[in-house]
Write an enzyme that holds these catalytic residues in place. Structure first.
Site, PDB file in Angstrom:
ATOM      1  CB  CYS A 125      14.312  -9.011  -0.946  1.00 51.68           C
ATOM      2  SG  CYS A 125      14.612  -7.297  -1.842  1.00 51.68           S
ATOM      3  CG  HIS A 150      13.223  -8.105   2.672  1.00 50.18           C
ATOM      4  ND1 HIS A 150      14.659  -7.388   2.581  1.00 50.18           N
ATOM      5  CD2 HIS A 150      12.750  -7.505   1.834  1.00 50.18           C
ATOM      6  CE1 HIS A 150      14.674  -6.625   1.490  1.00 50.18           C
ATOM      7  NE2 HIS A 150      13.447  -6.702   1.138  1.00 50.18           N
ATOM      8  CG  ASN A 166      14.531  -3.141   0.148  1.00 49.52           C
ATOM      9  OD1 ASN A 166      15.295  -4.064   0.205  1.00 49.52           O
ATOM     10  ND2 ASN A 166      13.339  -3.565  -0.452  1.00 49.52           N
TER      11      ASN A 166
END
Ligand code: ACO
Length: 333
Positions: free
Chosen positions: A118, A260, A290
């Site tokens: 990520c 993020h 996500n």
């Protein structure tokens, strides 16, 4: 950083792509024991997009996002010198960046994959800017793309509710060093906690009869959610503060905080620790979950398209995730 700078760098275009299939929290509760209420309160996620079209891979989404970025400034793809694909879910372990190079007609570009989960997009932007600062390349396409739906155990309610698939792309271009807009960065890694979040390769028990060599395959995502949460909320604010302090900026100078998009509670906690108003926090994870390396460029593209971000705004971007890796980049838009 500045001592090596021959040219400056700036982001001149953004693009993104998402799969068409939308899966709501209610739909998730039809196959794992969960509820919209649990998912939304714990994560802020309402729905996610999943790459289910037969024959379509993360490369297709990355190509679509890249073409949108390129077309938004009517750029000739032959002018791209370098393509960096940040992904942890390529459909070829040797890398997928070269396929993107071919499909978008960037015949003069060097292309490689970069794996930093990520944090991949942040690492990608920093890598691109280093090539530009030294005068090596003028136009770099940086893509963040992931389809973690391919690596999720769909019977594990603690992970499957979190992830979605997407791609986002930006073009970073060289400019006069006075106009440089990539103001500073900070990157960290702590491999001591690599097991908190991984897609591990496991060998089969049966070795090859003559070579005594074991082959295996990758398993599903495994995650220690609580520890990842604590790590993000403690380390990301420190990284941001270091990055700002180094260039004599304060949190008061920040116009937009783009983290993020892992969990709304992480976004809120980091902003609170930094005393940054929630109005300055860019968030779209309720729609996508996500999306790993794609989450920052996807949210950035939406913020740019909706004119949320204006010229000269200070945008603080921070990624964090498996590795563990984390990092910040400060941009003057
Ligand atoms: N629905 C209903 N109940 C659930 C679900 C679900 N989907 N998942 C877990 N539960 C249950 C658990 O079994 C547990 O039940 P118990 O108390 O009877 O044992 C209870 O809910 C609480 O579970 P916790 O894991 O303690 O829940 P928590 O509040 O920690 O939230 C979460 C879990 C959302 C995963 C949180 O820890 C988190 O967001 N962590 C960060 C994860 C993250 O951001 N990962 C990505 C990093 S980026 C990258 O590199 C990919």
């Amino acid at each position: 950083m500045k001592s090596y700078m021959i040219q400056g760098a700036k982001i001149i275009a953004t693009g993104s792509a998402i799969p068409s299939l939308k899966v709501s929290n209610e739909q998730m509760s039809s196959f794992v024991e969960t509820s919209d209420e649990w998912i939304f309160t714990r994560t802020g996620i309402k729905e996610r997009r999943l790459l289910t079209e037969s024959g379509k891979s993360i490369t297709d989404l990355a190509v679509e996002a890249s073409i949108k970025a390129i077309n938004s400034i009517a750029m000739d793809p032959k002018k791209i010198d370098l393509i960096i694909l940040a992904t942890s879910s390529p459909n070829d372990l040797f890398g997928s960046a070269s396929k993107i190079q071919n499909e978008i007609g960037a015949i003069n570009a060097v292309a490689f994959d970069l794996t930093a989960a990520c944090s991949g997009f942040v690492v990608g932007i920093i890598t691109a800017s280093q090539f530009i600062f030294t005068g090596t390349y003028k136009n770099v396409l940086v893509i963040g793309a992931d389809a973690l739906s391919k690596w999720v155990d769909w019977s594990d309610r603690s992970t499957c509710i979190l992830f979605g698939d997407a791609a986002g792309a930006v073009i970073v271009q060289s400019c006069n060093s006075v106009s440089n807009s990539i103001l500073n960065f900070h990157l960290s890694t702590d491999g001591n906690y690599a097991d908190y979040l991984s897609i591990a390769y496991k060998e089969n028990l049966e070795p090859h009869p003559t070579l005594n060599l074991c082959q295996g395959s990758f398993k599903y995502i495994s995650m220690n959610g609580k520890e990842v949460y604590k790590f993000a909320v403690s380390q990301v604010p420190l990284s941001i503060l270091k990055c700002l302090n180094d260039i004599n900026l304060s949190v008061k100078d920040v116009d937009w905080l783009l983290l993020h998009q892992a969990n709304e509670r992480i976004l809120t906690a980091v902003a609170e620790k930094l005393s940054i108003s929630s109005h300055k926090v860019i968030s779209n994870l309720s729609k996508y979950g996500n999306t790993s390396a794609a989450s920052i460029p996807l949210a950035l593209n939406e913020a740019v398209q909706s004119n949320q971000v204006s010229r000269n705004d200070i945008v603080v971007i921070a990624g964090f995730g498996a590795g563990l890796t984390w990092g910040t980049v400060v941009i003057r838009w």
